[in-house]
Motif scaffolding. Structure first.
Motif, PDB file in Angstrom:
ATOM      1  N   VAL A  29      11.790 -17.211  -6.697  1.00 16.74           N
ATOM      2  CA  VAL A  29      10.681 -17.362  -5.751  1.00 16.74           C
ATOM      3  C   VAL A  29      11.008 -16.587  -4.477  1.00 16.74           C
ATOM      4  O   VAL A  29      12.035 -16.826  -3.834  1.00 16.74           O
ATOM      5  N   ARG A  30      10.158 -15.637  -4.139  1.00 20.47           N
ATOM      6  CA  ARG A  30      10.402 -14.766  -2.982  1.00 20.47           C
ATOM      7  C   ARG A  30       9.528 -15.120  -1.769  1.00 20.47           C
ATOM      8  O   ARG A  30       9.872 -14.798  -0.638  1.00 20.47           O
ATOM      9  N   LEU A  31       8.389 -15.782  -2.018  1.00 20.07           N
ATOM     10  CA  LEU A  31       7.446 -16.059  -0.929  1.00 20.07           C
ATOM     11  C   LEU A  31       6.583 -17.258  -1.322  1.00 20.07           C
ATOM     12  O   LEU A  31       6.215 -17.414  -2.494  1.00 20.07           O
ATOM     13  N   ILE A  32       6.278 -18.097  -0.328  1.00 17.87           N
ATOM     14  CA  ILE A  32       5.340 -19.207  -0.522  1.00 17.87           C
ATOM     15  C   ILE A  32       4.213 -19.042   0.482  1.00 17.87           C
ATOM     16  O   ILE A  32       4.466 -18.881   1.688  1.00 17.87           O
ATOM     17  N   ALA A  33       2.986 -19.059  -0.001  1.00 13.80           N
ATOM     18  CA  ALA A  33       1.821 -18.951   0.874  1.00 13.80           C
ATOM     19  C   ALA A  33       1.000 -20.237   0.782  1.00 13.80           C
ATOM     20  O   ALA A  33       0.677 -20.690  -0.315  1.00 13.80           O
ATOM     21  N   VAL A  34       0.694 -20.833   1.922  1.00 10.97           N
ATOM     22  CA  VAL A  34      -0.137 -22.037   1.977  1.00 10.97           C
ATOM     23  C   VAL A  34      -1.493 -21.631   2.552  1.00 10.97           C
ATOM     24  O   VAL A  34      -1.628 -21.401   3.754  1.00 10.97           O
ATOM     25  N   ASP A  35      -2.473 -21.502   1.656  1.00 11.21           N
ATOM     26  CA  ASP A  35      -3.807 -21.074   2.076  1.00 11.21           C
ATOM     27  C   ASP A  35      -4.588 -22.275   2.605  1.00 11.21           C
ATOM     28  O   ASP A  35      -4.328 -23.414   2.227  1.00 11.21           O
ATOM     29  N   GLU A  36      -5.560 -22.000   3.486  1.00  9.17           N
ATOM     30  CA  GLU A  36      -6.372 -23.065   4.112  1.00  9.17           C
ATOM     31  C   GLU A  36      -5.444 -24.125   4.715  1.00  9.17           C
ATOM     32  O   GLU A  36      -5.595 -25.331   4.513  1.00  9.17           O
ATOM     33  N   ALA A  37      -4.494 -23.655   5.516  1.00  5.34           N
ATOM     34  CA  ALA A  37      -3.415 -24.522   5.999  1.00  5.34           C
ATOM     35  C   ALA A  37      -3.894 -25.621   6.939  1.00  5.34           C
ATOM     36  O   ALA A  37      -3.179 -26.610   7.151  1.00  5.34           O
ATOM     37  N   HIS A  38      -5.092 -25.478   7.500  1.00  9.54           N
ATOM     38  CA  HIS A  38      -5.590 -26.552   8.380  1.00  9.54           C
ATOM     39  C   HIS A  38      -5.722 -27.870   7.623  1.00  9.54           C
ATOM     40  O   HIS A  38      -5.751 -28.944   8.235  1.00  9.54           O
ATOM     41  N   CYS A  39      -5.814 -27.791   6.289  1.00 11.93           N
ATOM     42  CA  CYS A  39      -5.915 -29.016   5.483  1.00 11.93           C
ATOM     43  C   CYS A  39      -4.674 -29.891   5.637  1.00 11.93           C
ATOM     44  O   CYS A  39      -4.742 -31.113   5.422  1.00 11.93           O
ATOM     45  N   ILE A  40      -3.538 -29.293   5.985  1.00 16.56           N
ATOM     46  CA  ILE A  40      -2.318 -30.080   6.195  1.00 16.56           C
ATOM     47  C   ILE A  40      -2.550 -31.098   7.298  1.00 16.56           C
ATOM     48  O   ILE A  40      -2.146 -32.258   7.206  1.00 16.56           O
ATOM     49  N   SER A  41      -3.242 -30.659   8.343  1.00 11.18           N
ATOM     50  CA  SER A  41      -3.484 -31.535   9.486  1.00 11.18           C
ATOM     51  C   SER A  41      -4.700 -32.411   9.288  1.00 11.18           C
ATOM     52  O   SER A  41      -4.693 -33.593   9.605  1.00 11.18           O
ATOM     53  N   GLN A  42      -5.775 -31.836   8.724  1.00 12.04           N
ATOM     54  CA  GLN A  42      -7.054 -32.541   8.694  1.00 12.04           C
ATOM     55  C   GLN A  42      -7.295 -33.317   7.406  1.00 12.04           C
ATOM     56  O   GLN A  42      -7.981 -34.330   7.418  1.00 12.04           O
ATOM     57  N   TRP A  43      -6.748 -32.846   6.298  1.00 12.56           N
ATOM     58  CA  TRP A  43      -6.966 -33.532   5.024  1.00 12.56           C
ATOM     59  C   TRP A  43      -5.792 -34.431   4.642  1.00 12.56           C
ATOM     60  O   TRP A  43      -5.966 -35.490   4.092  1.00 12.56           O
ATOM     61  N   GLY A  44      -4.584 -33.952   4.961  1.00  9.95           N
ATOM     62  CA  GLY A  44      -3.399 -34.650   4.486  1.00  9.95           C
ATOM     63  C   GLY A  44      -3.397 -36.149   4.726  1.00  9.95           C
ATOM     64  O   GLY A  44      -3.244 -36.937   3.794  1.00  9.95           O
ATOM     65  N   PRO A  45      -3.594 -36.577   5.968  1.00 11.94           N
ATOM     66  CA  PRO A  45      -3.499 -38.007   6.230  1.00 11.94           C
ATOM     67  C   PRO A  45      -4.644 -38.809   5.620  1.00 11.94           C
ATOM     68  O   PRO A  45      -4.549 -40.019   5.519  1.00 11.94           O
ATOM     69  N   ALA A  46      -5.729 -38.156   5.251  1.00 15.06           N
ATOM     70  CA  ALA A  46      -6.902 -38.897   4.782  1.00 15.06           C
ATOM     71  C   ALA A  46      -6.898 -39.003   3.260  1.00 15.06           C
ATOM     72  O   ALA A  46      -6.465 -39.997   2.694  1.00 15.06           O
ATOM     73  N   PHE A  47      -7.363 -37.948   2.562  1.00 16.27           N
ATOM     74  CA  PHE A  47      -7.506 -38.098   1.113  1.00 16.27           C
ATOM     75  C   PHE A  47      -6.741 -37.061   0.313  1.00 16.27           C
ATOM     76  O   PHE A  47      -6.869 -37.007  -0.896  1.00 16.27           O
ATOM     77  N   ARG A  48      -5.925 -36.226   0.971  1.00 12.68           N
ATOM     78  CA  ARG A  48      -5.077 -35.288   0.237  1.00 12.68           C
ATOM     79  C   ARG A  48      -3.626 -35.495   0.684  1.00 12.68           C
ATOM     80  O   ARG A  48      -3.038 -34.633   1.345  1.00 12.68           O
ATOM     81  N   PRO A  49      -3.009 -36.631   0.340  1.00 10.98           N
ATOM     82  CA  PRO A  49      -1.644 -36.901   0.820  1.00 10.98           C
ATOM     83  C   PRO A  49      -0.644 -35.843   0.400  1.00 10.98           C
ATOM     84  O   PRO A  49       0.367 -35.647   1.075  1.00 10.98           O
ATOM     85  N   ASP A  50      -0.908 -35.143  -0.727  1.00 15.80           N
ATOM     86  CA  ASP A  50       0.046 -34.125  -1.153  1.00 15.80           C
ATOM     87  C   ASP A  50       0.022 -32.899  -0.249  1.00 15.80           C
ATOM     88  O   ASP A  50       0.947 -32.085  -0.292  1.00 15.80           O
ATOM     89  N   TYR A  51      -1.032 -32.737   0.549  1.00 17.95           N
ATOM     90  CA  TYR A  51      -0.997 -31.673   1.557  1.00 17.95           C
ATOM     91  C   TYR A  51       0.052 -32.023   2.606  1.00 17.95           C
ATOM     92  O   TYR A  51       0.792 -31.161   3.084  1.00 17.95           O
ATOM     93  N   GLU A  52       0.120 -33.304   2.982  1.00 18.83           N
ATOM     94  CA  GLU A  52       1.160 -33.730   3.917  1.00 18.83           C
ATOM     95  C   GLU A  52       2.540 -33.557   3.287  1.00 18.83           C
ATOM     96  O   GLU A  52       3.512 -33.237   3.973  1.00 18.83           O
ATOM     97  N   ALA A  53       2.619 -33.765   1.971  1.00 19.93           N
ATOM     98  CA  ALA A  53       3.907 -33.664   1.278  1.00 19.93           C
ATOM     99  C   ALA A  53       4.454 -32.241   1.295  1.00 19.93           C
ATOM    100  O   ALA A  53       5.629 -32.025   0.995  1.00 19.93           O
TER     101      ALA A  53
END
Length: 602
Positions: free
Chosen positions: A138-162
């Motif tokens: 693995v040479r690179l990791i890209a997290v697209d639509e990264a705002h979901c980490i902040s806005q979705w993670g705590p609500a209904f996408r806990p794996d975004y927080e993970a």
């Protein structure tokens, strides 16, 4: 494994040979350089600015495998299909595909035949997947639509927080986070959760000057929508609705009026969604009525408008959604309706979400910021960009610039708001400020001794929502700063300081004044009481001159009119007048009572 720096011309050659572009767009080269040098980077770039190339090109330059984290299965498949058409070996493993398809894709990944692998956070953050990937180059990791980490993670996408576990799981692999929508608070949240606070940031401007911005009060939403769509006959557009049911209702309503309209929401089957999305992408003049499930990653250049039948969730959501219009750079329009019912519904959504109190508080602050944008009396683009930390000149391409709202001089009441905010230490939110203005007897006010302030109770003459509206307009106008990241406290901007010192004036929407008149049951003053009113104004002027403040800060005209009408005879009657708080009762009561008595006994 760490990234191996490569000369920039390698990326430029790949950009040309694989993707067919002769040169980089703004920000792309810097993002690619960070990845090639092994540095983490957060890219905030407007929709249509070429974010995907920021990780796709380095992925090919670095060799090995690039993992791309994406929130939606349809978005993943679109990107994989696009890359394959460009001759790039890309795969996705997700639950919308059969087990056989996923197994075949993984075998190609494990054999080293794949350059980019698209995964959902739920799929990626399993122990088995992380373990399997750790054995690959693995040479690179890209997290697209990264705002979901902040806005979705705590609500209904806990794996975004993970995804915060990615850095320890791949300690030497650069991570690139990308989004079109992140205010300063969201960027700080992403940086902390994903990178432990240390990351290069590339933040391009948020302005999309080709999109005309319009906001209108919701009246008859179907009638308003139909008039708008008919004005844009022969154009493709997206209509965002708050519920799945409403998307179906909207599409059917438009079809009944001769518009080629389809519905799209998460409750439809995958086959239906795909068919409707394909029709929208390929058939001319198609209108899509959709929930927010539609649009992320949709690369249709000629969407001429985005219409919101309901209030979006936040300024970030709004910006993300209107960004789907005018990606070709030609003129486009964003038109939003909003009403009191929308606000109630949005508040309920936040309160009922399975998230922390901290997250709910921040979402309420974001919603408040969007309401400020809706009620802006000056350039709407300035208000929107200000939220994202940018300044701009009046745009000439929004309803506030093209058809300015009728306003009235609300300098006096604005001064009352600013004065209370300053005297309470510039750390309280709108609810507390309004309570102080209206003379509420809350525990918070008593504990802070804010009932002893000069401005306490000075705003009884206006309802809570009227004061809230005025505060939102002051935020939208740049006179107040709303601390979204903190506890929602309000503080004065430099412009607010100037307004407080009497160096500026403030106009508010005339609808607020009109509502007060409609609600008022006061009879006009008789000629005799007009004389008393004039006498009271003279007393007020003398008091104001002694203190070096504008006359309306002693009492507004409305309080003096009530005083003239009721002619109070003692301090108890004087205290019942709107706009008379404890401090003003003590300081001015005797003076005005003497003026009233002198008039009555003449």
């Amino acid at each position: 494994m760490g990234a191996v720096p490569l000369p920039a011309h390698s990326c430029r050659q790949i950009l040309k040979d694989v993707f067919g572009y002769a040169d980089f767009r703004r920000g792309q080269e810097a993002a690619m350089s960070a990845a090639l040098s092994g540095r983490d980077v957060l890219c905030v770039m407007p929709t249509g600015s070429g974010k995907s190339l920021c990780f796709q090109v380095p992925a090919l330059a670095l060799g090995g495998l690039c993992i791309v984290v994406s929130p939606l299965m349809a978005l993943m498949q679109d990107q994989v299909d696009s890359l394959r058409l460009a001759g790039v070996a890309a795969e996705t493993i997700n639950s919308s595909r059969s087990r056989e398809e996923n197994v075949a894709s993984w075998r190609r990944v494990a054999a080293g035949a794949v350059r980019l692998l698209y995964l959902s956070p739920e799929r990626l953050m399993t122990e088995s997947m992380l373990a399997a990937l750790s054995r690959l180059p693995v040479r690179l990791i890209a997290v697209d639509e990264a705002h979901c980490i902040s806005q979705w993670g705590p609500a209904f996408r806990p794996d975004y927080e993970a995804l915060s576990r990615l850095r320890p799981a791949f300690p030497n692999v650069p991570i690139m986070a990308l989004t079109a929508t992140a205010d300063e608070s969201t960027r700080a949240d992403i940086a902390q959760r994903l990178f432990g606070g240390k990351v290069d940031e590339i933040v391009l401007g948020f302005d999309r000057p080709n999109i005309r911005l319009t906001v209108a009060p919701k009246q008859d939403w179907k009638k308003q929508l139909l008039a708008f769509v008919k004005d844009h006959k022969g154009q493709s557009g997206i209509i965002y609705c708050l519920s799945r049911k409403k998307t179906e209702e909207t599409a059917e309503f438009l079809r009944e009026h001769g518009v080629k309209a389809l519905a799209y929401h998460a409750g439809m089957s995958a086959e239906q969604r795909e068919a409707h999305q394909n029709a929208f992408m390929t058939e001319p003049y198609t209108v899509m009525a959709a929930t927010i499930a539609f649009g992320m990653g949709i690369d249709k250049a000629d969407v001429r408008y985005v219409f919101h039948t309901d209030l979006p969730a936040s300024p970030e959501s709004y910006y993300q959604e209107i960004g789907r219009a005018g990606r070709d750079g030609d003129a486009a329009e964003a038109y939003m309706l909003y009403g009191a019912g929308d606000i109630t519904m949005r508040r309920r959504f936040i309160d009922e979400a399975e998230s922390s109190d901290e997250h709910k508080r921040r979402e309420h602050q974001r919603l408040g910021a969007l309401l400020s944008y809706c009620e802006a009396t000056s350039c709407r683009r300035q208000a929107l960009l200000s939220y994202f930390g940018e300044s701009a000149e009046p745009c000439g391409n929004c309803d506030a610039c093209l058809e300015p709202a009728a306003t009235f001089d609300a300098t006096g009441e604005a001064w009352m708001v600013l004065d209370v905010i300053a005297k309470t230490g510039e750390r309280y939110g709108a609810t507390h400020i309004v309570d102080v203005l209206r003379g509420a007897a809350t525990e918070k006010i008593e504990n802070a001794r804010h009932d002893q302030l000069n401005g306490y109770g000075s705003g009884k003459h206006r309802k809570k929502e009227e004061w809230r509206s005025l505060i939102r307009q002051l935020v939208a106008g740049g006179y107040l700063i709303h601390d979204v990241a903190g506890f929602g406290g309000l503080s004065l901007s430099p412009e607010g300081d100037q307004l407080l010192r009497g160096q500026k004036r403030f106009n508010a929407r005339i609808e607020a004044r009109a509502r007060r008149r409609e609600q008022s049951t006061d009879e006009p003053l008789s000629p005799a009481r007009d004389d008393l009113f004039a006498a009271l104004k003279r007393v007020r002027l003398e008091l104001a001159q002694e203190r070096g403040v504008p006359a309306y800060l002693i009492f507004p005209d409305r309080t003096l009119q009530e005083m003239a009408r009721k002619a109070p005879r003692d301090l108890s009657e004087f205290a019942s007048l709107n706009g008379v708080g404890k401090t003003k009762l003590q300081e001015f009561g005797a003076v005005f009572l003497e003026a009233v008595s002198g008039y009555l006994n003449r």
